[in-house]
Design a protein around this motif. Structure first.
Motif, PDB file in Angstrom:
ATOM      1  N   PRO A  16     -94.024  88.817  74.012  1.00 59.02           N
ATOM      2  CA  PRO A  16     -93.370  87.512  74.194  1.00 59.02           C
ATOM      3  C   PRO A  16     -92.451  87.454  75.412  1.00 59.02           C
ATOM      4  O   PRO A  16     -92.176  86.365  75.921  1.00 59.02           O
ATOM      5  N   ARG A  17     -91.976  88.610  75.873  1.00 58.82           N
ATOM      6  CA  ARG A  17     -91.041  88.633  77.005  1.00 58.82           C
ATOM      7  C   ARG A  17     -91.742  88.860  78.345  1.00 58.82           C
ATOM      8  O   ARG A  17     -91.088  88.906  79.381  1.00 58.82           O
ATOM      9  N   SER A  18     -93.066  89.021  78.324  1.00 57.23           N
ATOM     10  CA  SER A  18     -93.796  89.371  79.537  1.00 57.23           C
ATOM     11  C   SER A  18     -94.009  88.163  80.446  1.00 57.23           C
ATOM     12  O   SER A  18     -93.910  87.010  80.027  1.00 57.23           O
ATOM     13  N   GLN A  19     -94.342  88.454  81.712  1.00 54.54           N
ATOM     14  CA  GLN A  19     -94.676  87.384  82.646  1.00 54.54           C
ATOM     15  C   GLN A  19     -95.940  86.654  82.200  1.00 54.54           C
ATOM     16  O   GLN A  19     -96.076  85.448  82.439  1.00 54.54           O
ATOM     17  N   HIS A  20     -96.845  87.389  81.556  1.00 54.22           N
ATOM     18  CA  HIS A  20     -98.065  86.772  81.043  1.00 54.22           C
ATOM     19  C   HIS A  20     -97.716  85.658  80.051  1.00 54.22           C
ATOM     20  O   HIS A  20     -98.240  84.542  80.115  1.00 54.22           O
ATOM     21  N   ALA A  21     -96.839  85.974  79.121  1.00 54.39           N
ATOM     22  CA  ALA A  21     -96.411  84.977  78.132  1.00 54.39           C
ATOM     23  C   ALA A  21     -95.703  83.815  78.817  1.00 54.39           C
ATOM     24  O   ALA A  21     -95.874  82.656  78.424  1.00 54.39           O
ATOM     25  N   GLN A  22     -94.912  84.118  79.837  1.00 49.23           N
ATOM     26  CA  GLN A  22     -94.205  83.065  80.550  1.00 49.23           C
ATOM     27  C   GLN A  22     -95.173  82.119  81.249  1.00 49.23           C
ATOM     28  O   GLN A  22     -94.974  80.895  81.268  1.00 49.23           O
ATOM     29  N   ARG A  23     -96.248  82.663  81.814  1.00 48.97           N
ATOM     30  CA  ARG A  23     -97.237  81.813  82.471  1.00 48.97           C
ATOM     31  C   ARG A  23     -97.914  80.870  81.476  1.00 48.97           C
ATOM     32  O   ARG A  23     -98.182  79.706  81.784  1.00 48.97           O
ATOM     33  N   ILE A  24     -98.177  81.382  80.278  1.00 55.84           N
ATOM     34  CA  ILE A  24     -98.787  80.537  79.245  1.00 55.84           C
ATOM     35  C   ILE A  24     -97.813  79.445  78.824  1.00 55.84           C
ATOM     36  O   ILE A  24     -98.191  78.281  78.651  1.00 55.84           O
ATOM     37  N   THR A  25     -96.544  79.792  78.679  1.00 53.26           N
ATOM     38  CA  THR A  25     -95.529  78.788  78.343  1.00 53.26           C
ATOM     39  C   THR A  25     -95.483  77.693  79.403  1.00 53.26           C
ATOM     40  O   THR A  25     -95.447  76.496  79.082  1.00 53.26           O
ATOM     41  N   GLU A  26     -95.494  78.078  80.659  1.00 56.46           N
ATOM     42  CA  GLU A  26     -95.458  77.099  81.749  1.00 56.46           C
ATOM     43  C   GLU A  26     -96.716  76.233  81.741  1.00 56.46           C
ATOM     44  O   GLU A  26     -96.656  75.018  81.985  1.00 56.46           O
ATOM     45  N   PHE A  27     -97.863  76.858  81.454  1.00 57.91           N
ATOM     46  CA  PHE A  27     -99.128  76.119  81.395  1.00 57.91           C
ATOM     47  C   PHE A  27     -99.083  75.038  80.324  1.00 57.91           C
ATOM     48  O   PHE A  27     -99.468  73.885  80.551  1.00 57.91           O
ATOM     49  N   VAL A  28     -98.590  75.398  79.141  1.00 57.77           N
ATOM     50  CA  VAL A  28     -98.512  74.440  78.031  1.00 57.77           C
ATOM     51  C   VAL A  28     -97.546  73.311  78.366  1.00 57.77           C
ATOM     52  O   VAL A  28     -97.829  72.130  78.129  1.00 57.77           O
ATOM     53  N   HIS A  29     -96.401  73.649  78.935  1.00 58.92           N
ATOM     54  CA  HIS A  29     -95.425  72.620  79.292  1.00 58.92           C
ATOM     55  C   HIS A  29     -95.965  71.691  80.384  1.00 58.92           C
ATOM     56  O   HIS A  29     -95.669  70.494  80.382  1.00 58.92           O
ATOM     57  N   ASP A  30     -96.769  72.236  81.304  1.00 55.64           N
ATOM     58  CA  ASP A  30     -97.361  71.395  82.345  1.00 55.64           C
ATOM     59  C   ASP A  30     -98.424  70.464  81.767  1.00 55.64           C
ATOM     60  O   ASP A  30     -98.660  69.372  82.300  1.00 55.64           O
ATOM     61  N   PHE A  31     -99.063  70.894  80.682  1.00 54.04           N
ATOM     62  CA  PHE A  31    -100.135  70.108  80.076  1.00 54.04           C
ATOM     63  C   PHE A  31     -99.599  68.842  79.411  1.00 54.04           C
ATOM     64  O   PHE A  31    -100.260  67.804  79.395  1.00 54.04           O
ATOM     65  N   VAL A  32     -98.397  68.920  78.861  1.00 55.74           N
ATOM     66  CA  VAL A  32     -97.818  67.800  78.127  1.00 55.74           C
ATOM     67  C   VAL A  32     -96.521  67.368  78.797  1.00 55.74           C
ATOM     68  O   VAL A  32     -95.638  68.188  79.035  1.00 55.74           O
ATOM     69  N   ASP A  33     -96.387  66.079  79.057  1.00 57.22           N
ATOM     70  CA  ASP A  33     -95.177  65.531  79.680  1.00 57.22           C
ATOM     71  C   ASP A  33     -94.214  65.078  78.583  1.00 57.22           C
ATOM     72  O   ASP A  33     -94.316  63.979  78.045  1.00 57.22           O
ATOM     73  N   LEU A  34     -93.273  65.937  78.252  1.00 55.26           N
ATOM     74  CA  LEU A  34     -92.319  65.602  77.195  1.00 55.26           C
ATOM     75  C   LEU A  34     -91.309  64.547  77.624  1.00 55.26           C
ATOM     76  O   LEU A  34     -90.563  64.025  76.784  1.00 55.26           O
ATOM     77  N   ASP A  35     -91.279  64.230  78.905  1.00 57.11           N
ATOM     78  CA  ASP A  35     -90.378  63.174  79.375  1.00 57.11           C
ATOM     79  C   ASP A  35     -90.970  61.784  79.166  1.00 57.11           C
ATOM     80  O   ASP A  35     -90.270  60.774  79.309  1.00 57.11           O
ATOM     81  N   ALA A  36     -92.261  61.731  78.835  1.00 54.77           N
ATOM     82  CA  ALA A  36     -92.898  60.434  78.585  1.00 54.77           C
ATOM     83  C   ALA A  36     -92.322  59.803  77.322  1.00 54.77           C
ATOM     84  O   ALA A  36     -91.889  60.495  76.396  1.00 54.77           O
ATOM     85  N   SER A  37     -92.305  58.484  77.278  1.00 51.16           N
ATOM     86  CA  SER A  37     -91.739  57.775  76.128  1.00 51.16           C
ATOM     87  C   SER A  37     -92.613  57.966  74.895  1.00 51.16           C
ATOM     88  O   SER A  37     -93.839  57.852  74.971  1.00 51.16           O
ATOM     89  N   PRO A  38     -92.014  58.268  73.746  1.00 52.43           N
ATOM     90  CA  PRO A  38     -92.793  58.423  72.509  1.00 52.43           C
ATOM     91  C   PRO A  38     -93.226  57.083  71.947  1.00 52.43           C
ATOM     92  O   PRO A  38     -92.793  56.022  72.407  1.00 52.43           O
ATOM     93  N   SER A  39     -94.075  57.137  70.920  1.00 53.26           N
ATOM     94  CA  SER A  39     -94.482  55.917  70.235  1.00 53.26           C
ATOM     95  C   SER A  39     -93.278  55.278  69.547  1.00 53.26           C
ATOM     96  O   SER A  39     -92.372  55.971  69.061  1.00 53.26           O
ATOM     97  N   GLU A  40     -93.286  53.963  69.504  1.00 55.47           N
ATOM     98  CA  GLU A  40     -92.188  53.255  68.847  1.00 55.47           C
ATOM     99  C   GLU A  40     -92.260  53.458  67.339  1.00 55.47           C
ATOM    100  O   GLU A  40     -93.339  53.400  66.744  1.00 55.47           O
ATOM    101  N   ALA A  41     -91.126  53.706  66.730  1.00 54.84           N
ATOM    102  CA  ALA A  41     -91.063  53.897  65.282  1.00 54.84           C
ATOM    103  C   ALA A  41     -90.127  52.860  64.682  1.00 54.84           C
ATOM    104  O   ALA A  41     -88.924  52.881  64.922  1.00 54.84           O
ATOM    105  N   LYS A  42     -90.694  51.962  63.905  1.00 50.33           N
ATOM    106  CA  LYS A  42     -89.905  50.935  63.247  1.00 50.33           C
ATOM    107  C   LYS A  42     -89.668  51.305  61.783  1.00 50.33           C
ATOM    108  O   LYS A  42     -90.417  52.083  61.209  1.00 50.33           O
ATOM    109  N   PRO A  43     -88.639  50.758  61.171  1.00 48.50           N
ATOM    110  CA  PRO A  43     -88.417  51.053  59.747  1.00 48.50           C
ATOM    111  C   PRO A  43     -89.509  50.445  58.879  1.00 48.50           C
ATOM    112  O   PRO A  43     -90.102  49.426  59.225  1.00 48.50           O
ATOM    113  N   SER A  44     -89.779  51.095  57.755  1.00 48.96           N
ATOM    114  CA  SER A  44     -90.774  50.612  56.804  1.00 48.96           C
ATOM    115  C   SER A  44     -90.111  50.415  55.448  1.00 48.96           C
ATOM    116  O   SER A  44     -89.640  51.380  54.835  1.00 48.96           O
ATOM    117  N   GLU A  45     -90.063  49.202  54.995  1.00 46.87           N
ATOM    118  CA  GLU A  45     -89.454  48.926  53.698  1.00 46.87           C
ATOM    119  C   GLU A  45     -90.175  49.670  52.585  1.00 46.87           C
ATOM    120  O   GLU A  45     -89.558  50.153  51.631  1.00 46.87           O
TER     121      GLU A  45
END
Length: 426
Positions: A16-45
């Protein structure tokens, strides 16, 4: 005799501490843009009513479109597994991703590549769910890890590091899994101890490992009774879940640094929802959630004090089924827990031997290779007649048998996923 499952040839693992693991972490983070706006969630009675009984609601799905059509602010989690991910993979959703991921692990042997790419697919899909819905997501590890404590810890750490705020790592209720969970919880990693089927299993898991969540896959319990013609199966899973909730809640109140929550999992029908109100978490397929909105209109009332009555067919000899083990915790099992708290098992084998010393060997049964094949052949619901002699003898029980069946079912889905990965590597 072999242990509950025979591990495959040891595969290469990435530190888990290796550069190999770090590259995979970076790859996954590049695949998904977590800064994008999520779906709207409204209350449900509608769903507010069950939230008022102190129950959290999760959806058991990996299909973004199906989840999105139901999503509201009264839902707080999602859970995925290898079967759900495999559905997405078999539909070709990630065909372009596999070759890209393969480049990151090209220096590994083929089977190690397959496992790593499957891990990457799980992470990418779970992170897409986080991006869309900003909620806790339970992420399943490769089924080969179920009996490998060290590998489970390594992969769980890597999974957690991808998204500490939202990822919950799923680890199955096996001796190796429990030893791993204890270490992971000491490190502050949230774990969903999956494939539990009884109050006693979850009592032991809570005491020994302090997972964030434990489960009763209640729909499968009802099916076990019905499919084996012991009765109609009505309320078996519900009674077991409420008993497990009581055991877990009582134990967590008395044990420092333990915050384990009970999940009612594997619902088959919306009619089960009102019977489970008050349980910490209910996770349901999207089709059950839609059915609930269409058919349920009664006020929600907590069922935690309810004592459901389960009736077997009058032709059934109760000694050959021992169904009460699903909702009862024996004196021997309580003694085992006290011993294990004072002297924690160092590894899976020591935990299995400790259980046997306290007349609880049926919690962690030893199975032959042939028996494991029978379990796999039977599917999610084992054929009781194969196992009746062992159940009467006391070295196997319905709950531990169902855990093994669940693992075999997930392993079959994992194998299909792995095969598709191999196809793209060649």
């Amino acid at each position: 005799m072999a242990s509950a499952a025979t591990s495959k040839e040891t595969l290469q693992r990435i530190d888990p501490r290796s550069q190999h693991a770090q590259r995979i972490t970076e790859f996954v983070h590049d695949f998904v843009d977590l800064d994008a706006s999520p779906s709207e969630a409204k209350p449900s009675e509608f769903w507010q009513g069950i939230n008022a009984t102190e129950t959290s609601l999760w959806l058991d799905s990996g299909e973004i479109a199906a989840i999105g059509s139901l999503w509201n602010e009264n839902l707080s989690g999602l859970t995925t597994n290898n079967t759900l991910l495999n559905k997405e993979v078999q539909e070709g959703t990630y065909d372009d991703l596999v070759p890209q991921a393969g480049k990151l692990v090209a220096d590994l042997a083929e089977e190690s590549q397959v496992r790593e790419i499957g891990f990457i697919l799980n992470l990418c899909h779970a992170l897409k769910l986080v991006q869309q819905f900003r909620c806790g997501v339970s992420v399943e590890l490769h089924t080969d890890l179920a009996y490998d404590t060290a590998a489970t810890i390594d992969y769980a750490r890597r999974c957690h590091d991808i998204c500490p705020e939202f990822f919950i790592v799923k680890v199955p209720l096996t001796p190796a899994g429990l030893v791993a969970i204890r270490q992971l919880r000491d490190e502050g990693i949230r774990v969903n101890c999956t494939l539990g089927f009884s109050a006693r299993q979850n009592y032991v898991a809570t005491a020994l490992a302090r997972p964030s969540f434990v489960n009763v896959f209640l729909g499968r319990l009802n099916s076990y009774v019905a499919d084996n013609q012991f009765g109609d199966g009505d309320l078996v899973g519900e009674k077991t879940t409420l008993a497990s909730q009581a055991e877990v809640a009582t134990f967590t109140r008395g044990l420092p640094m333990t915050d384990t929550k009970q999940i009612a999992a594997s619902l088959r029908d919306a009619s089960q929802l009102p019977r489970l109100a008050g349980v910490d978490v209910i996770t349901m397929p999207t089709k059950v959630a839609r059915q609930a909105k269409e058919t349920l209109n009664q006020p929600w009332k907590s069922q935690l004090s309810e004592q459901h009555r389960v009736v077997l067919d009058e032709k059934v000899n109760p000694e050959t089924v021992q169904i009460e083990k699903l909702w009862e915790v024996s004196k021997s099992e309580r003694a085992l827990v006290q011993k294990a708290i004072l002297s924690p098992a160092a590894d899976a084998n020591e935990l299995r031997l400790m259980a046997a010393d306290y007349d609880s060997e049926d919690l962690f049964p030893v199975m032959s290779e042939q028996e494991l094949r029978w379990i796999a052949d039977d599917g999610k619901i084992p054929k009781h007649h194969r196992w009746q002699e062992r159940i009467v003898r006391g070295d196997l029980a319905i709950d531990s048998l169902m855990t093994l069946a669940g693992l075999a079912s997930f392993a079959a889905s994992q194998a299909k996923l792995d095969d598709r990965i191999r196809k793209h590597l060649r």
